[in-house]
Design a protein around this motif. Sequence first.
Motif, PDB file in Angstrom:
ATOM      1  N   LYS A   2       0.957  -4.247 -10.869  1.00  0.00           N
ATOM      2  CA  LYS A   2       0.199  -3.973 -12.127  1.00  0.00           C
ATOM      3  C   LYS A   2      -0.826  -3.379 -12.074  1.00  0.00           C
ATOM      4  O   LYS A   2      -1.884  -3.789 -11.259  1.00  0.00           O
ATOM      5  CB  LYS A   2       0.392  -5.230 -13.337  1.00  0.00           C
ATOM      6  CG  LYS A   2       0.077  -4.463 -14.543  1.00  0.00           C
ATOM      7  CD  LYS A   2       0.377  -5.781 -15.562  1.00  0.00           C
ATOM      8  CE  LYS A   2       0.416  -5.252 -17.085  1.00  0.00           C
ATOM      9  NZ  LYS A   2       0.739  -6.386 -18.049  1.00  0.00           N
ATOM     10  N   SER A   3      -1.293  -2.058 -12.682  1.00  0.00           N
ATOM     11  CA  SER A   3      -2.509  -1.475 -12.776  1.00  0.00           C
ATOM     12  C   SER A   3      -3.478  -1.869 -14.026  1.00  0.00           C
ATOM     13  O   SER A   3      -2.680  -1.754 -15.150  1.00  0.00           O
ATOM     14  CB  SER A   3      -2.346  -0.164 -12.674  1.00  0.00           C
ATOM     15  OG  SER A   3      -3.604   0.620 -12.500  1.00  0.00           O
ATOM     16  N   ILE A   4      -4.499  -2.418 -13.989  1.00  0.00           N
ATOM     17  CA  ILE A   4      -5.338  -2.860 -14.993  1.00  0.00           C
ATOM     18  C   ILE A   4      -6.665  -2.023 -14.919  1.00  0.00           C
ATOM     19  O   ILE A   4      -7.162  -2.081 -13.849  1.00  0.00           O
ATOM     20  CB  ILE A   4      -5.600  -4.099 -15.156  1.00  0.00           C
ATOM     21  CG1 ILE A   4      -4.096  -4.752 -15.194  1.00  0.00           C
ATOM     22  CG2 ILE A   4      -6.514  -4.499 -16.208  1.00  0.00           C
ATOM     23  CD1 ILE A   4      -4.231  -6.459 -15.239  1.00  0.00           C
ATOM     24  N   GLU A   5      -7.173  -1.206 -15.974  1.00  0.00           N
ATOM     25  CA  GLU A   5      -8.603  -0.731 -15.874  1.00  0.00           C
ATOM     26  C   GLU A   5      -9.294  -1.470 -16.880  1.00  0.00           C
ATOM     27  O   GLU A   5      -8.766  -1.593 -18.189  1.00  0.00           O
ATOM     28  CB  GLU A   5      -8.293   0.833 -16.206  1.00  0.00           C
ATOM     29  CG  GLU A   5      -9.858   1.326 -16.203  1.00  0.00           C
ATOM     30  CD  GLU A   5      -9.836   2.894 -16.019  1.00  0.00           C
ATOM     31  OE1 GLU A   5     -10.896   3.358 -16.922  1.00  0.00           O
ATOM     32  OE2 GLU A   5      -8.837   3.372 -16.193  1.00  0.00           O
ATOM     33  N   THR A   6     -10.629  -2.082 -16.575  1.00  0.00           N
ATOM     34  CA  THR A   6     -11.219  -2.696 -17.418  1.00  0.00           C
ATOM     35  C   THR A   6     -12.625  -2.716 -16.766  1.00  0.00           C
ATOM     36  O   THR A   6     -12.952  -1.872 -15.857  1.00  0.00           O
ATOM     37  CB  THR A   6     -10.805  -4.377 -17.362  1.00  0.00           C
ATOM     38  OG1 THR A   6     -11.492  -5.004 -18.184  1.00  0.00           O
ATOM     39  CG2 THR A   6     -11.046  -5.208 -15.834  1.00  0.00           C
ATOM     40  N   ILE A   7     -13.529  -3.083 -17.556  1.00  0.00           N
ATOM     41  CA  ILE A   7     -14.935  -3.308 -17.377  1.00  0.00           C
ATOM     42  C   ILE A   7     -15.342  -4.545 -16.723  1.00  0.00           C
ATOM     43  O   ILE A   7     -14.890  -5.720 -17.174  1.00  0.00           O
ATOM     44  CB  ILE A   7     -15.818  -3.017 -18.429  1.00  0.00           C
ATOM     45  CG1 ILE A   7     -15.613  -1.481 -19.010  1.00  0.00           C
ATOM     46  CG2 ILE A   7     -17.442  -3.115 -18.072  1.00  0.00           C
ATOM     47  CD1 ILE A   7     -16.227  -0.935 -20.244  1.00  0.00           C
ATOM     48  N   ALA A   8     -15.952  -4.822 -15.593  1.00  0.00           N
ATOM     49  CA  ALA A   8     -16.614  -5.989 -14.887  1.00  0.00           C
ATOM     50  C   ALA A   8     -17.857  -6.055 -14.956  1.00  0.00           C
ATOM     51  O   ALA A   8     -18.711  -5.090 -14.756  1.00  0.00           O
ATOM     52  CB  ALA A   8     -15.613  -6.034 -13.638  1.00  0.00           C
ATOM     53  N   THR A   9     -18.373  -7.172 -14.961  1.00  0.00           N
ATOM     54  CA  THR A   9     -19.766  -7.624 -14.569  1.00  0.00           C
ATOM     55  C   THR A   9     -20.031  -8.042 -13.244  1.00  0.00           C
ATOM     56  O   THR A   9     -19.282  -9.028 -12.993  1.00  0.00           O
ATOM     57  CB  THR A   9     -20.324  -8.468 -15.653  1.00  0.00           C
ATOM     58  OG1 THR A   9     -20.182  -8.085 -17.082  1.00  0.00           O
ATOM     59  CG2 THR A   9     -21.750  -9.079 -15.674  1.00  0.00           C
ATOM     60  N   VAL A  10     -20.858  -7.566 -12.756  1.00  0.00           N
ATOM     61  CA  VAL A  10     -21.231  -7.950 -11.281  1.00  0.00           C
ATOM     62  C   VAL A  10     -22.530  -8.719 -11.228  1.00  0.00           C
ATOM     63  O   VAL A  10     -23.511  -8.101 -11.634  1.00  0.00           O
ATOM     64  CB  VAL A  10     -21.242  -7.014 -10.166  1.00  0.00           C
ATOM     65  CG1 VAL A  10     -21.473  -7.246  -8.655  1.00  0.00           C
ATOM     66  CG2 VAL A  10     -20.018  -6.382 -10.112  1.00  0.00           C
ATOM     67  N   THR A  11     -22.501  -9.831 -10.848  1.00  0.00           N
ATOM     68  CA  THR A  11     -24.106 -10.736 -10.613  1.00  0.00           C
ATOM     69  C   THR A  11     -24.590 -10.433  -9.420  1.00  0.00           C
ATOM     70  O   THR A  11     -24.097  -9.869  -8.426  1.00  0.00           O
ATOM     71  CB  THR A  11     -23.811 -12.326 -10.865  1.00  0.00           C
ATOM     72  OG1 THR A  11     -22.932 -12.620  -9.513  1.00  0.00           O
ATOM     73  CG2 THR A  11     -23.168 -12.444 -12.340  1.00  0.00           C
ATOM     74  N   LYS A  12     -25.786 -10.686  -9.364  1.00  0.00           N
ATOM     75  CA  LYS A  12     -26.896 -10.722  -8.087  1.00  0.00           C
ATOM     76  C   LYS A  12     -26.235 -11.207  -7.050  1.00  0.00           C
ATOM     77  O   LYS A  12     -26.570 -10.600  -5.750  1.00  0.00           O
ATOM     78  CB  LYS A  12     -28.353 -11.203  -8.317  1.00  0.00           C
ATOM     79  CG  LYS A  12     -29.032 -10.259  -9.135  1.00  0.00           C
ATOM     80  CD  LYS A  12     -30.469 -10.587  -9.439  1.00  0.00           C
ATOM     81  CE  LYS A  12     -31.195  -9.844 -10.466  1.00  0.00           C
ATOM     82  NZ  LYS A  12     -32.617 -10.383 -10.650  1.00  0.00           N
ATOM     83  N   ASP A  13     -25.545 -12.426  -7.250  1.00  0.00           N
ATOM     84  CA  ASP A  13     -24.939 -13.150  -6.035  1.00  0.00           C
ATOM     85  C   ASP A  13     -23.586 -12.615  -5.451  1.00  0.00           C
ATOM     86  O   ASP A  13     -22.905 -13.287  -4.699  1.00  0.00           O
ATOM     87  CB  ASP A  13     -25.017 -14.490  -6.056  1.00  0.00           C
ATOM     88  CG  ASP A  13     -24.168 -15.021  -7.217  1.00  0.00           C
ATOM     89  OD1 ASP A  13     -23.825 -14.016  -8.240  1.00  0.00           O
ATOM     90  OD2 ASP A  13     -23.708 -16.325  -7.685  1.00  0.00           O
ATOM     91  N   GLY A  14     -23.323 -11.458  -6.271  1.00  0.00           N
ATOM     92  CA  GLY A  14     -21.911 -10.785  -5.569  1.00  0.00           C
ATOM     93  C   GLY A  14     -20.528 -11.184  -6.483  1.00  0.00           C
ATOM     94  O   GLY A  14     -19.587 -11.003  -6.054  1.00  0.00           O
ATOM     95  N   LYS A  15     -20.668 -12.039  -7.512  1.00  0.00           N
ATOM     96  CA  LYS A  15     -19.839 -12.497  -8.192  1.00  0.00           C
ATOM     97  C   LYS A  15     -19.304 -11.420  -9.290  1.00  0.00           C
ATOM     98  O   LYS A  15     -20.170 -10.827 -10.000  1.00  0.00           O
ATOM     99  CB  LYS A  15     -19.852 -13.917  -8.707  1.00  0.00           C
ATOM    100  CG  LYS A  15     -20.236 -15.125  -7.840  1.00  0.00           C
ATOM    101  CD  LYS A  15     -20.400 -16.434  -8.293  1.00  0.00           C
ATOM    102  CE  LYS A  15     -20.474 -17.298  -7.336  1.00  0.00           C
ATOM    103  NZ  LYS A  15     -20.900 -18.565  -7.875  1.00  0.00           N
ATOM    104  N   ILE A  16     -17.925 -11.488  -9.466  1.00  0.00           N
ATOM    105  CA  ILE A  16     -17.517 -10.387 -10.433  1.00  0.00           C
ATOM    106  C   ILE A  16     -16.748 -11.200 -11.580  1.00  0.00           C
ATOM    107  O   ILE A  16     -15.988 -12.113 -11.496  1.00  0.00           O
ATOM    108  CB  ILE A  16     -16.435  -9.406  -9.735  1.00  0.00           C
ATOM    109  CG1 ILE A  16     -16.083  -8.344 -10.600  1.00  0.00           C
ATOM    110  CG2 ILE A  16     -15.468 -10.195  -9.299  1.00  0.00           C
ATOM    111  CD1 ILE A  16     -15.470  -7.046 -10.108  1.00  0.00           C
ATOM    112  N   THR A  17     -17.000 -10.519 -12.720  1.00  0.00           N
ATOM    113  CA  THR A  17     -16.203 -11.128 -13.914  1.00  0.00           C
ATOM    114  C   THR A  17     -15.792 -10.073 -14.763  1.00  0.00           C
ATOM    115  O   THR A  17     -16.350  -9.078 -15.031  1.00  0.00           O
ATOM    116  CB  THR A  17     -17.360 -11.956 -14.900  1.00  0.00           C
ATOM    117  OG1 THR A  17     -18.179 -12.823 -14.227  1.00  0.00           O
ATOM    118  CG2 THR A  17     -16.738 -12.626 -16.225  1.00  0.00           C
TER     119      THR A  17
END
Length: 80
Positions: A2-17
């Motif tokens: 499944k292809s999903i397009e969304t907006i993600a948040t990347v933190t300084k320590d390289g984690k993505i939400t």
Amino acid sequence: MKSIETIATVTKDGKITAQLPLDIPEGEHQVVIVIDEKPLAEEVEKKEKRPPLNFPVHDYGLWPENISLRREDMYGDWGR
């Protein structure tokens, strides 16, 4: 797959939400991530710098009270 397009948040320590649709079952999934190298904040700033559009304004006075803008009235029998 499944292809999903969304907006993600990347933190300084390289984690993505990211927010996913609720139909994705919980658990571990193999994912492919494609990152646009410009953060969205830069794109927003770029859009805000554009000057407002300047449309010409012409005053032709008041419209007649009995004006009709119906297609039949404007074009009559044209095209029949």
